[in-house]
Design a protein around this motif. Structure first.
Motif, mmCIF file in Angstrom:
data_model
loop_
_atom_site.group_PDB
_atom_site.id
_atom_site.type_symbol
_atom_site.label_atom_id
_atom_site.label_comp_id
_atom_site.label_asym_id
_atom_site.label_seq_id
_atom_site.Cartn_x
_atom_site.Cartn_y
_atom_site.Cartn_z
ATOM 1 N N THR A 1 -2.535 -13.684 -28.751
ATOM 2 C CA THR A 1 -1.468 -13.796 -27.770
ATOM 3 C C THR A 1 -1.761 -14.974 -26.859
ATOM 4 O OG1 THR A 1 -1.164 -11.423 -27.834
ATOM 5 C CG2 THR A 1 -0.196 -12.567 -25.981
ATOM 6 N N LYS A 2 -0.946 -16.024 -26.986
ATOM 7 C CA LYS A 2 -1.151 -17.203 -26.160
ATOM 8 C C LYS A 2 -0.232 -17.217 -24.947
ATOM 9 C CE LYS A 2 -2.870 -20.149 -29.776
ATOM 10 N NZ LYS A 2 -2.833 -21.470 -30.362
ATOM 11 N N ILE A 3 0.849 -16.453 -24.996
ATOM 12 C CA ILE A 3 1.793 -16.404 -23.881
ATOM 13 C C ILE A 3 2.108 -14.945 -23.578
ATOM 14 C CG2 ILE A 3 4.129 -16.947 -23.109
ATOM 15 C CD1 ILE A 3 4.061 -19.418 -24.797
ATOM 16 N N SER A 4 2.009 -14.580 -22.303
ATOM 17 C CA SER A 4 2.439 -13.257 -21.870
ATOM 18 C C SER A 4 3.141 -13.425 -20.534
ATOM 19 C CB SER A 4 1.264 -12.291 -21.754
ATOM 20 O OG SER A 4 0.382 -12.717 -20.748
ATOM 21 N N HIS B 1 12.865 -13.053 -11.794
ATOM 22 C CA HIS B 1 11.628 -13.733 -11.399
ATOM 23 C C HIS B 1 10.534 -13.330 -12.372
ATOM 24 C CE1 HIS B 1 8.261 -14.244 -8.170
ATOM 25 N NE2 HIS B 1 8.211 -15.175 -9.089
ATOM 26 N N LEU B 2 9.972 -14.316 -13.084
ATOM 27 C CA LEU B 2 8.922 -14.069 -14.067
ATOM 28 C C LEU B 2 7.611 -14.704 -13.636
ATOM 29 C CD1 LEU B 2 10.516 -14.778 -17.568
ATOM 30 C CD2 LEU B 2 10.145 -12.588 -16.474
ATOM 31 N N GLU B 3 6.529 -14.030 -13.941
ATOM 32 C CA GLU B 3 5.197 -14.612 -13.842
ATOM 33 C C GLU B 3 4.688 -14.755 -15.269
ATOM 34 O OE1 GLU B 3 0.925 -12.946 -12.719
ATOM 35 O OE2 GLU B 3 2.285 -12.979 -11.000
ATOM 36 N N ILE B 4 4.452 -15.993 -15.682
ATOM 37 C CA ILE B 4 4.070 -16.289 -17.053
ATOM 38 C C ILE B 4 2.614 -16.738 -17.066
ATOM 39 C CG2 ILE B 4 4.559 -17.708 -19.075
ATOM 40 C CD1 ILE B 4 7.437 -18.024 -17.846
ATOM 41 N N ARG B 5 1.814 -16.124 -17.945
ATOM 42 C CA ARG B 5 0.423 -16.515 -18.144
ATOM 43 C C ARG B 5 0.275 -17.015 -19.568
ATOM 44 N NH1 ARG B 5 1.174 -12.183 -15.522
ATOM 45 N NH2 ARG B 5 0.999 -10.788 -17.300
ATOM 46 N N LYS B 6 -0.376 -18.182 -19.704
ATOM 47 C CA LYS B 6 -0.492 -18.770 -21.033
ATOM 48 C C LYS B 6 -1.687 -19.691 -21.090
ATOM 49 C CE LYS B 6 2.526 -22.717 -20.160
ATOM 50 N NZ LYS B 6 1.707 -23.781 -20.715
ATOM 51 N N ASP B 7 -2.056 -20.080 -22.306
ATOM 52 C CA ASP B 7 -3.053 -21.122 -22.480
ATOM 53 C C ASP B 7 -2.472 -22.422 -21.958
ATOM 54 O OD1 ASP B 7 -4.643 -19.251 -23.672
ATOM 55 O OD2 ASP B 7 -4.286 -19.941 -25.720
ATOM 56 N N ALA B 8 -3.309 -23.326 -21.491
ATOM 57 C CA ALA B 8 -2.835 -24.563 -20.861
ATOM 58 C C ALA B 8 -1.972 -25.395 -21.793
ATOM 59 C CB ALA B 8 -4.020 -25.380 -20.371
ATOM 60 N N GLU C 1 7.485 -24.521 -21.529
ATOM 61 C CA GLU C 1 6.863 -25.752 -22.009
ATOM 62 C C GLU C 1 6.040 -26.456 -20.938
ATOM 63 O OE1 GLU C 1 10.285 -27.816 -23.437
ATOM 64 O OE2 GLU C 1 10.350 -26.653 -25.284
ATOM 65 N N GLU C 2 6.045 -25.954 -19.703
ATOM 66 C CA GLU C 2 5.305 -26.590 -18.626
ATOM 67 C C GLU C 2 3.801 -26.427 -18.841
ATOM 68 O OE1 GLU C 2 7.652 -24.272 -18.021
ATOM 69 O OE2 GLU C 2 9.288 -25.441 -17.187
ATOM 70 N N ALA C 3 3.063 -27.407 -18.345
ATOM 71 C CA ALA C 3 1.605 -27.333 -18.417
ATOM 72 C C ALA C 3 1.095 -26.354 -17.363
ATOM 73 C CB ALA C 3 1.001 -28.715 -18.187
ATOM 74 N N GLY C 4 -0.058 -25.810 -17.596
ATOM 75 C CA GLY C 4 -0.652 -24.892 -16.628
ATOM 76 C C GLY C 4 -0.871 -23.525 -17.231
ATOM 77 N N GLY C 5 -1.731 -22.760 -16.606
ATOM 78 C CA GLY C 5 -2.076 -21.440 -17.109
ATOM 79 C C GLY C 5 -1.241 -20.324 -16.526
ATOM 80 N N ARG C 6 -0.672 -20.531 -15.329
ATOM 81 C CA ARG C 6 0.131 -19.482 -14.672
ATOM 82 C C ARG C 6 1.352 -20.122 -14.043
ATOM 83 N NH1 ARG C 6 0.680 -17.521 -9.673
ATOM 84 N NH2 ARG C 6 1.164 -15.324 -9.444
ATOM 85 N N LEU C 7 2.523 -19.585 -14.371
ATOM 86 C CA LEU C 7 3.785 -20.128 -13.851
ATOM 87 C C LEU C 7 4.586 -19.024 -13.189
ATOM 88 C CD1 LEU C 7 4.841 -22.064 -17.074
ATOM 89 C CD2 LEU C 7 3.756 -23.054 -15.081
#
Length: 133
Positions: free
Chosen positions: A51-54, A71-78, A104-110
């Protein structure tokens, strides 16, 4: 008169057929048990490690009869990209809006707020899931 024996003397002619069958069953059971545990471990590792995106829905707000904001909080690999699917339902449970939002944004948490256009008044919104590309 002499007594007639129906069985062979115990221990004199090696193992009986029942003992050999019990040993084979124990070996087969141990092998199958080990394979089953390995399969469960592989599925668990694949689910957690794959799981790379949750995402988690923090809140939703029904803005009007034709719009819901989520409103979403997205956690993913960079370096991961993917899509999250949002859905909105009316009071009777019918789906009145659905949106696939690209991640598609960079970063680990959006933290992002998305708008879903609806065909009727919505009473809720839900996150169906996210998939990595």
């Amino acid at each position: 008169m002499s007594a007639v024996r129906e069985q062979l003397p115990e221990g004199r002619y090696g193992r009986s057929a029942d003992e050999r069958a019990d040993r084979k069953l124990k070996i087969v059971g141990a092998v199958l048990g080990t394979l089953f545990l390995a399969m469960i471990g592989w599925f668990g590792w694949h689910y957690v490690g794959g799981t790379k995106i949750s995402a988690e829905m923090i809140k939703f707000d029904v803005v009007s009869d034709t719009e819901v904001q989520v409103h979403l909080e997205i956690r993913k690999d960079a370096d991961a990209t993917g899509v999250c699917t949002l859905r909105s339902r009316s009071e009777d449970g019918a789906e009145v809006g659905r949106k696939d939002v690209p991640v598609e944004e960079a970063g680990g948490r959006l933290d992002k707020v998305y708008s879903i256009r609806t065909t009727a008044k919505a009473t809720n919104a839900e996150l169906l899931g996210c998939t990595a590309r």
